[in-house]
Design a protein around this motif. Structure first.
Motif, PDB file in Angstrom:
ATOM      1  N   SER A  16      -7.717  55.697  50.367  1.00 60.98           N
ATOM      2  CA  SER A  16      -8.146  56.028  49.002  1.00 60.98           C
ATOM      3  C   SER A  16      -7.357  57.212  48.452  1.00 60.98           C
ATOM      4  CB  SER A  16      -9.645  56.333  48.980  1.00 60.98           C
ATOM      5  OG  SER A  16      -9.949  57.444  49.802  1.00 60.98           O
ATOM      6  N   GLN A  19      -3.969  55.878  47.452  1.00 58.78           N
ATOM      7  CA  GLN A  19      -4.048  55.139  46.194  1.00 58.78           C
ATOM      8  C   GLN A  19      -4.076  56.077  44.994  1.00 58.78           C
ATOM      9  OE1 GLN A  19      -4.393  51.406  45.953  1.00 58.78           O
ATOM     10  NE2 GLN A  19      -3.508  52.161  44.034  1.00 58.78           N
ATOM     11  N   GLN A  22      -0.648  57.654  44.420  1.00 61.62           N
ATOM     12  CA  GLN A  22       0.288  56.675  43.859  1.00 61.62           C
ATOM     13  C   GLN A  22      -0.016  56.396  42.389  1.00 61.62           C
ATOM     14  OE1 GLN A  22       1.144  52.866  46.078  1.00 61.62           O
ATOM     15  NE2 GLN A  22       0.154  52.003  44.261  1.00 61.62           N
ATOM     16  N   ASP A  23      -1.292  56.237  42.033  1.00 63.45           N
ATOM     17  CA  ASP A  23      -1.660  55.957  40.634  1.00 63.45           C
ATOM     18  C   ASP A  23      -1.232  57.105  39.714  1.00 63.45           C
ATOM     19  OD1 ASP A  23      -2.751  53.558  41.393  1.00 63.45           O
ATOM     20  OD2 ASP A  23      -4.830  54.280  41.443  1.00 63.45           O
ATOM     21  N   ILE A  34       4.538  51.765  44.836  1.00 64.38           N
ATOM     22  CA  ILE A  34       3.760  51.201  45.933  1.00 64.38           C
ATOM     23  C   ILE A  34       4.079  51.999  47.197  1.00 64.38           C
ATOM     24  CG2 ILE A  34       5.536  49.495  46.515  1.00 64.38           C
ATOM     25  CD1 ILE A  34       1.724  49.067  46.911  1.00 64.38           C
ATOM     26  N   PRO A  42       2.812  46.453  51.918  1.00 69.17           N
ATOM     27  CA  PRO A  42       2.002  47.402  51.139  1.00 69.17           C
ATOM     28  C   PRO A  42       0.787  47.887  51.906  1.00 69.17           C
ATOM     29  CG  PRO A  42       2.605  45.484  49.808  1.00 69.17           C
ATOM     30  CD  PRO A  42       2.994  45.163  51.215  1.00 69.17           C
ATOM     31  N   VAL A  44      -1.476  50.009  50.044  1.00 68.93           N
ATOM     32  CA  VAL A  44      -2.465  50.136  48.965  1.00 68.93           C
ATOM     33  C   VAL A  44      -2.121  49.127  47.865  1.00 68.93           C
ATOM     34  CG1 VAL A  44      -2.994  52.562  49.416  1.00 68.93           C
ATOM     35  CG2 VAL A  44      -1.064  51.986  47.962  1.00 68.93           C
ATOM     36  N   ARG A  45      -2.896  49.163  46.765  1.00 64.15           N
ATOM     37  CA  ARG A  45      -2.614  48.273  45.621  1.00 64.15           C
ATOM     38  C   ARG A  45      -1.421  48.803  44.830  1.00 64.15           C
ATOM     39  NH1 ARG A  45      -7.779  49.695  45.084  1.00 64.15           N
ATOM     40  NH2 ARG A  45      -7.290  50.780  43.132  1.00 64.15           N
ATOM     41  N   TYR A  46      -0.708  47.885  44.173  1.00 64.82           N
ATOM     42  CA  TYR A  46       0.417  48.281  43.340  1.00 64.82           C
ATOM     43  C   TYR A  46      -0.077  49.057  42.121  1.00 64.82           C
ATOM     44  CZ  TYR A  46       3.021  44.832  46.036  1.00 64.82           C
ATOM     45  OH  TYR A  46       3.602  44.127  47.056  1.00 64.82           O
ATOM     46  N   SER A  47       0.758  49.989  41.651  1.00 62.97           N
ATOM     47  CA  SER A  47       0.466  50.746  40.430  1.00 62.97           C
ATOM     48  C   SER A  47       1.539  50.437  39.392  1.00 62.97           C
ATOM     49  CB  SER A  47       0.441  52.252  40.726  1.00 62.97           C
ATOM     50  OG  SER A  47      -0.543  52.568  41.686  1.00 62.97           O
ATOM     51  N   PHE A  49       2.607  47.750  38.038  1.00 56.88           N
ATOM     52  CA  PHE A  49       3.522  46.723  38.523  1.00 56.88           C
ATOM     53  C   PHE A  49       4.071  45.890  37.366  1.00 56.88           C
ATOM     54  CE2 PHE A  49       4.567  43.389  41.786  1.00 56.88           C
ATOM     55  CZ  PHE A  49       5.284  44.241  42.608  1.00 56.88           C
ATOM     56  N   ALA A  54       5.806  40.894  39.811  1.00 56.66           N
ATOM     57  CA  ALA A  54       4.605  40.199  40.277  1.00 56.66           C
ATOM     58  C   ALA A  54       4.867  38.694  40.380  1.00 56.66           C
ATOM     59  CB  ALA A  54       3.445  40.477  39.319  1.00 56.66           C
TER      60      ALA A  54
END
Length: 416
Positions: A16, A19, A22-23, A34, A42, A44-47, A49, A54
């Motif tokens: 967390s 993430q 990165q955000d 990422i 990866p 974490v989730r992509y920021s 993107f 994608a």
């Protein structure tokens, strides 16, 4: 030699937290970003993107090309020791900053998915072959035209910011590892202190019980010797042997409980004990000793094995109507001495075996835990040899019990 522990990025930094870092980076720079592991996958989730990227990753060849690009770029950044700016397999400008913890490459912060001025673009490495041909996919061509162009100096500034963030993650990872190691050491230390305290109490209790049971032992020892000589003079050699064996066992019991003996001494005590029991039970109990002579000078706490043999006879073989067979086996296995006491007696239920292994038996009767008890034997060996000692207990109800001790081979310094 210490075994080096290898970590995953998730082990040293909370996902967390990664993430959020990165955000915020993507919001500040306008770059897609990422965080990937050492394989380019990866974490974490992509920021932020890009739709183009994608869509590329929805194709098997495209996803593979992206992950290969990220993995190769991360390793190149580690090799150079600084942020690495390059062109991905689809020709976009990306940048990577390595995350290195304790000399181990754990992953990278990857960002970019932009275009730059053509003259600057020409000077960048293209890290992998294209995974897809844009000309064969009109939708990709349309999405490619929507990719923003950014001045190269801003890309370089973002790369330096990424490098600062990567170093922060690495420092946080080191701090977490140190904290984990300190916590583990504290837990082990507390367990060792507790185990030592329990062992010292058990030894004191055993010594107290031994003192309480000693009714002028020297007098008994001298009397037994007198009876032994008298039996020999009267022509009763078997009686003389049994009395002599009992006198030798009594002699051993008079030595200090924590004293070191050799396996040769321990096997001698077992032979004396078995002579008495075989005389008592005659053909109902048959004992076999299989001893590797090369082990006999190795050290062991005094009177460690005799309680195991006694338990095997008293609780395994004696209650069995037809008696049974006992084996004591000592052999050398590398740097260890393997000592096995096995009987084909009544055996123990699975729950009793579990109690033995947990050293928490509250049972009586056929529990194999009388006399000094398996618990005290195990704790004495653990106290003497530490982590170099371990044991196994195997038993099946109606089939018998096998107790195996694994000790380090150490030539004894008896009396030390």
């Amino acid at each position: 030699m210490a075994v080096r522990r290898f970590f995953h990025l998730r082990d040293v930094v909370d996902v967390s937290v990664l993430q959020e870092i990165q955000d915020r980076f993507s919001d500040a720079t306008g770059l897609a970003s990422i965080i990937v592991d050492y394989q380019g996958k990866p974490v974490v989730r992509y920021s932020n993107f890009r739709p183009f990227c994608a869509r590329v990753r929805q194709y098997p060849g495209g996803r593979e090309g992206c992950e290969q690009s990220d993995a190769h770029a991360g390793l190149e950044a580690v090799r150079e020791g600084q942020p690495y700016i390059y062109r991905c397999h689809m020709g976009l400008v990306d940048l990577g900053a390595p995350i290195v913890v304790n000399g181990q490459y754990l992953g990278s912060i990857m960002a970019g998915q932009v275009l730059i001025e053509e003259e600057a673009m020409a000077g960048l490495d293209r890290i992998a072959k294209p995974g897809l041909n844009i000309a064969q996919h009109p939708e990709l061509k349309q999405l490619y035209e929507g990719i923003p162009t950014m001045p190269f100096h801003k890309v370089k500034a973002a790369a330096q910011l990424m490098y600062t963030i990567a170093n922060y993650i690495a420092e946080k990872g080191v701090a977490n590892i140190i904290q984990q190691q300190l916590n583990e050491q504290n837990v082990r230390l507390m367990e060792e202190i507790k185990a030592r305290a329990e062992l010292e109490k058990a030894l004191k209790d055993a010594e107290l019980k031994a003192l309480q049971s000693q009714i002028n032992p020297h007098f008994l020892f001298n009397t037994l010797n007198t009876i032994s000589r008298l039996a020999l003079l009267e022509g009763a050699p078997q009686t003389q042997e049994v009395v002599f064996a009992l006198a030798e066992l009594l002699r051993a019991s008079l030595r200090k409980i924590g004293q070191v003996a050799t396996l040769r001494d321990e096997i001698a005590y077992i032979r004396h004990y078995l002579l008495i029991q075989e005389t008592r039970f005659r053909d109902r109990i048959q004992a076999e000793l299989d001893i590797d002579e090369t082990c006999l000078e190795s050290e062991i706490p005094l009177l460690t094995l005799q309680p195991l043999v006694e338990n095997a006879i008293v609780h395994g073989l004696e209650p069995k109507e037809e008696g049974g067979h006992l084996v004591v086996r000592v052999q050398r296995v590398g740097d260890e001495v393997c000592i096995e006491v096995a009987d084909d007696g009544l055996g123990m239920p699975a729950e009793v075996v579990e109690e033995v292994l947990r050293l928490e038996s509250k049972r009586s009767g056929r529990s194999h835990l009388t006399g000094l008890g398996m618990s005290n034997v195990h704790k004495r060996l653990q106290y003497h040899f530490g982590a170099d000692y371990h044991w196994e207990v195997q038993s099946r109800l109606g089939e018998g019990t096998r107790i195996t001790l694994f000790l380090p081979y150490r030539p004894a310094k008896v009396g030390s």
